[in-house]
Design a protein around this motif. Structure first.
Motif, short mmCIF file in Angstrom:
data_model
loop_
_atom_site.label_atom_id
_atom_site.label_comp_id
_atom_site.label_asym_id
_atom_site.label_seq_id
_atom_site.Cartn_x
_atom_site.Cartn_y
_atom_site.Cartn_z
N ILE A 1 11.88 97.84 -38.64
CA ILE A 1 12.58 98.17 -39.98
C ILE A 1 13.98 97.04 -39.97
O ILE A 1 14.04 96.54 -41.02
CB ILE A 1 13.41 99.58 -39.84
N TYR A 2 14.81 96.79 -39.05
CA TYR A 2 15.94 95.81 -39.18
C TYR A 2 15.43 94.54 -39.42
O TYR A 2 15.87 93.60 -39.85
CB TYR A 2 16.99 96.14 -38.23
N GLY A 3 14.30 94.06 -38.91
CA GLY A 3 13.83 92.83 -38.89
C GLY A 3 13.46 92.56 -40.15
O GLY A 3 13.27 91.54 -40.85
N ALA A 4 12.58 93.67 -40.83
CA ALA A 4 11.90 93.68 -42.15
C ALA A 4 13.13 93.43 -43.20
O ALA A 4 13.22 92.62 -44.25
CB ALA A 4 11.21 94.66 -42.55
N LEU A 5 14.21 94.02 -43.05
CA LEU A 5 15.43 93.96 -43.92
C LEU A 5 16.16 92.75 -43.75
O LEU A 5 16.49 91.95 -44.93
CB LEU A 5 16.71 95.09 -43.65
N GLY A 6 15.95 92.12 -42.52
CA GLY A 6 16.63 90.71 -42.28
C GLY A 6 15.87 89.81 -42.84
O GLY A 6 16.36 88.69 -43.58
N TRP A 7 14.51 89.84 -43.00
CA TRP A 7 13.52 88.99 -43.56
C TRP A 7 13.70 88.97 -45.12
O TRP A 7 13.54 88.00 -45.71
CB TRP A 7 12.15 89.35 -43.28
N LEU A 8 13.68 90.23 -45.77
CA LEU A 8 13.90 90.37 -46.94
C LEU A 8 15.29 89.88 -47.64
O LEU A 8 15.57 89.03 -48.59
CB LEU A 8 13.99 91.64 -47.59
N ALA A 9 16.34 89.97 -46.74
CA ALA A 9 17.81 89.42 -46.86
C ALA A 9 17.70 87.80 -46.99
O ALA A 9 18.24 87.03 -47.75
CB ALA A 9 18.82 89.85 -45.95
N ASP A 10 16.90 87.26 -45.99
CA ASP A 10 16.75 85.80 -45.69
C ASP A 10 15.96 85.33 -47.04
O ASP A 10 16.36 84.26 -47.68
CB ASP A 10 15.85 85.46 -44.58
N TRP B 1 15.90 86.43 -50.07
CA TRP B 1 16.83 86.70 -51.24
C TRP B 1 18.03 85.77 -51.15
O TRP B 1 18.54 85.29 -52.36
CB TRP B 1 17.21 88.08 -51.07
N LEU B 2 18.74 85.54 -50.16
CA LEU B 2 19.79 84.75 -49.91
C LEU B 2 19.55 83.39 -49.60
O LEU B 2 20.39 82.36 -49.62
CB LEU B 2 20.86 85.36 -48.85
N GLY B 3 18.41 83.11 -49.15
CA GLY B 3 18.04 81.47 -48.79
C GLY B 3 18.46 81.21 -47.61
O GLY B 3 18.68 79.79 -47.36
N THR B 4 18.73 82.05 -46.53
CA THR B 4 19.18 81.68 -45.09
C THR B 4 18.13 82.05 -44.13
O THR B 4 17.22 82.23 -44.48
CB THR B 4 20.19 82.91 -44.89
N LYS B 5 18.44 81.56 -42.83
CA LYS B 5 17.32 81.71 -41.91
C LYS B 5 18.01 82.41 -40.91
O LYS B 5 17.17 82.53 -39.68
CB LYS B 5 17.11 80.18 -41.40
N PHE B 6 19.04 82.84 -40.83
CA PHE B 6 19.34 83.69 -39.41
C PHE B 6 19.42 85.29 -39.64
O PHE B 6 19.74 85.89 -38.56
CB PHE B 6 21.07 83.22 -39.27
N LEU B 7 19.07 85.81 -40.84
CA LEU B 7 19.05 87.38 -40.69
C LEU B 7 17.70 87.73 -40.35
O LEU B 7 18.17 89.13 -39.73
CB LEU B 7 19.43 87.76 -42.23
#
Length: 80
Positions: free
Chosen positions: A40-49, A51-57
């Motif tokens: 769940i939290y990996g999927a949220l981090g992937w979506l946030a990455d 959306w924000l264009g980052t690679k660390f979330l």
């Protein structure tokens, strides 16, 4: 040919009974916690990455999900 019915053995009224209700699901529940947290939290981090264009979330979400899962397992099943 019909086989005769077996009689159930009579219970010893002096024997102690052990209540095992609710103990059979401990392993599957712990496994579900340990899998669902990072997913769940990996999927949220992937979506946030994305959306924000980052690679660390994504790795941050995976680690945070595992840490929270371990903490929940410790809270529920670690204490006697």
């Amino acid at each position: 040919m019909i086989s005769p019915r077996r009689k159930k053995p009579e219970r010893d009224p002096t024997a102690e009974t052990v209540d095992t209700r609710g103990q059979d699901d401990t392993g599957p529940m712990v496994t579900a916690y340990l899998i669902s947290g990072p997913v769940i939290y990996g999927a949220l981090g992937w979506l946030a990455d994305g959306w924000l264009g980052t690679k660390f979330l994504l790795p941050t979400g995976l680690l945070a999900g595992m840490a929270m899962s371990l903490y929940i397992v410790w809270l529920r099943y670690g204490k006697p």
